[in-house]
Scaffold this active site. Sequence first.
Site, short mmCIF file in Angstrom:
data_model
loop_
_atom_site.label_atom_id
_atom_site.label_comp_id
_atom_site.label_asym_id
_atom_site.label_seq_id
_atom_site.Cartn_x
_atom_site.Cartn_y
_atom_site.Cartn_z
N PRO A 151 -9.87 -20.43 11.73
CG PRO A 151 -8.66 -21.66 13.29
CD PRO A 151 -8.81 -21.44 11.81
CE1 TYR A 168 -1.55 -5.95 10.58
CE2 TYR A 168 -3.71 -6.98 10.58
CZ TYR A 168 -2.85 -6.01 10.12
OH TYR A 168 -3.29 -5.09 9.20
CE LYS A 212 -1.78 -2.24 11.13
NZ LYS A 212 -0.84 -1.24 10.62
CB SER A 248 -6.63 -3.10 9.94
OG SER A 248 -7.36 -4.27 9.67
CG PHE A 251 -9.91 -20.94 4.86
CD1 PHE A 251 -9.30 -22.19 4.79
CD2 PHE A 251 -9.11 -19.82 4.63
CE1 PHE A 251 -7.95 -22.32 4.50
CE2 PHE A 251 -7.76 -19.94 4.35
CZ PHE A 251 -7.18 -21.19 4.28
CG ASN A 276 6.98 -8.38 3.82
OD1 ASN A 276 7.38 -9.28 3.09
ND2 ASN A 276 5.70 -8.18 4.09
CG PHE A 335 -13.41 -2.36 5.18
CD1 PHE A 335 -13.19 -1.08 5.73
CD2 PHE A 335 -14.36 -3.17 5.78
CE1 PHE A 335 -13.91 -0.64 6.85
CE2 PHE A 335 -15.09 -2.73 6.88
CZ PHE A 335 -14.86 -1.47 7.41
CG ASN A 336 -10.77 -7.67 3.14
OD1 ASN A 336 -11.41 -7.12 4.03
ND2 ASN A 336 -10.32 -8.90 3.25
CB ILE A 361 -0.97 -0.01 1.21
CG1 ILE A 361 -1.79 -1.31 1.20
CG2 ILE A 361 -1.90 1.20 1.16
CD1 ILE A 361 -2.66 -1.52 2.41
N1 UFG Z 1 -9.91 -17.09 2.30
C1 UFG Z 1 -10.04 -18.37 1.79
N2 UFG Z 1 -8.91 -19.02 1.39
C2 UFG Z 1 -7.66 -18.44 1.47
C3 UFG Z 1 -7.57 -17.13 1.98
C4 UFG Z 1 -8.70 -16.49 2.40
O1 UFG Z 1 -11.13 -18.94 1.72
O2 UFG Z 1 -6.68 -19.08 1.10
C5 UFG Z 1 -11.13 -16.41 2.72
C6 UFG Z 1 -11.13 -16.08 4.20
O3 UFG Z 1 -11.63 -17.16 4.93
C7 UFG Z 1 -12.01 -14.83 4.24
C8 UFG Z 1 -11.78 -14.17 2.89
O4 UFG Z 1 -11.20 -15.17 2.06
O5 UFG Z 1 -13.32 -15.23 4.31
C9 UFG Z 1 -10.85 -12.99 2.97
O6 UFG Z 1 -9.67 -13.42 3.62
P1 UFG Z 1 -8.32 -12.56 3.59
O7 UFG Z 1 -7.29 -13.34 4.35
O8 UFG Z 1 -8.00 -12.15 2.21
O9 UFG Z 1 -8.74 -11.25 4.37
P2 UFG Z 1 -9.23 -11.10 5.86
O10 UFG Z 1 -10.57 -10.44 5.75
O11 UFG Z 1 -9.15 -12.30 6.67
O12 UFG Z 1 -8.05 -10.18 6.37
C10 UFG Z 1 -8.14 -8.85 6.35
C11 UFG Z 1 -6.76 -8.20 6.26
C12 UFG Z 1 -6.01 -8.33 7.54
C13 UFG Z 1 -6.89 -8.04 8.73
C14 UFG Z 1 -8.10 -8.92 8.67
C15 UFG Z 1 -8.98 -8.80 9.88
O13 UFG Z 1 -5.98 -8.75 5.22
O14 UFG Z 1 -4.95 -7.41 7.50
O15 UFG Z 1 -8.80 -8.55 7.53
O16 UFG Z 1 -10.30 -8.64 9.57
F1 UFG Z 1 -6.27 -8.26 9.90
#
Ligand code: UFG
Length: 351
Positions: free
Chosen positions: A299, A152, A156, A127, A221, A37, A181-182, A14
Amino acid sequence: MQNKIIVTGGCGYIGSHTVIELIENNYNVVIIDDLSNSSEETLERILKITGTKPTFANVDLKDEMATKAVFKKHKDAKAIINFAAHKAVGESVKNPLMYYNNNLCSLINVLSAQIENNIEGFIFSSSATVYGTPETLPITEKNETQRPSSAYGNSKKIAEEIIDDVIKASNNFQAISLRYFNPIGAHESGLIGELPSGIPNNLMPYITQTAAGIREKLMVFGNDYPTKDGTPIRDYIHVVDLAKAHVLAVKRIINKEQDMPYEIFNLGTGNGFSVLDVINSFEKVTNSKLNYEIVERRPGDVPQLYAATNLAKEKLGWSANKTLDEMVKSSWDWEQKYRKEQSSKESGSAF
Ligand code: UFG
């Protein structure tokens, strides 16, 4: 004269997109990054895109003396954007102290250096994780924050609280926290994008790496969440839209337009898409089938997160305008271009 902005973590995903937007809006950017990184090559790519190579300092922000020294050199800066942090959720659960040490010690050193050098503005890369499992949707900035399930995420949340205390204790400093958000997607040049080290944690790079043949298949997942198709819903936002919001936050701080010395804004599109929506979009824009399998829930995942976007629109004059298909295509374009570049490097031809 150009306004100078210090960007910590400016070689990261970012950070680098934001540096480009800042340069294109005529700011003088100083990047501080320890390259833990990221790569110095990003500076060359920024030069290629913008025609300007930002000033760069390789400094570990956990080192208080080094941090203060570099800030002293750039005390004419108008604001700081603090991206520098570790961000792998799973790693932070296994090694919480590393996360608290890195993300919070660096924050404290940056804030101290800011105060010592009288740099008025501070923008923090936060975040949506600070909302935990929200009780109401869409999530407004007024939603209660909750203890996130990872170190993590908690770093934040604690960081936001530290900033709040620091701003309350001062008369002449201002801060803005931006709750992402994402973020997905990449710069339209295809020269910079997300480069996760090792196996990606996040959905989008996992999809593009699977399609590129680097991963065998995507594990989805869980499909038993209380959502329209059983897979979790997120608010995916294009990284360039996100980067543009930082420029507007810088302007708001520099022009003293804030309503309060410390403000918080959500950065999302306001649209929620499920994991299967993202996969379907990918299959549509690439006209191919993705290898995936539904497995157990991961989880810590929450069923639904999407932003209320009114405040950022009203106060920053910002809204995200890319569609899911555009965002997904942008991630795929970057993955393909990067892999092609790597393979031509391996076979000896220049990029
Ligand atoms: N997912 C899968 N398979 C994968 C990776 C993700 O099914 O291999 C799913 C996850 O279960 C989730 C969705 O895709 O439902 C989004 O997952 P991400 O890991 O891409 O994003 P998250 O919403 O879990 O993570 C984001 C940010 C983090 C933050 C987190 C907390 O990337 O920095 O939100 O809400 F901490």
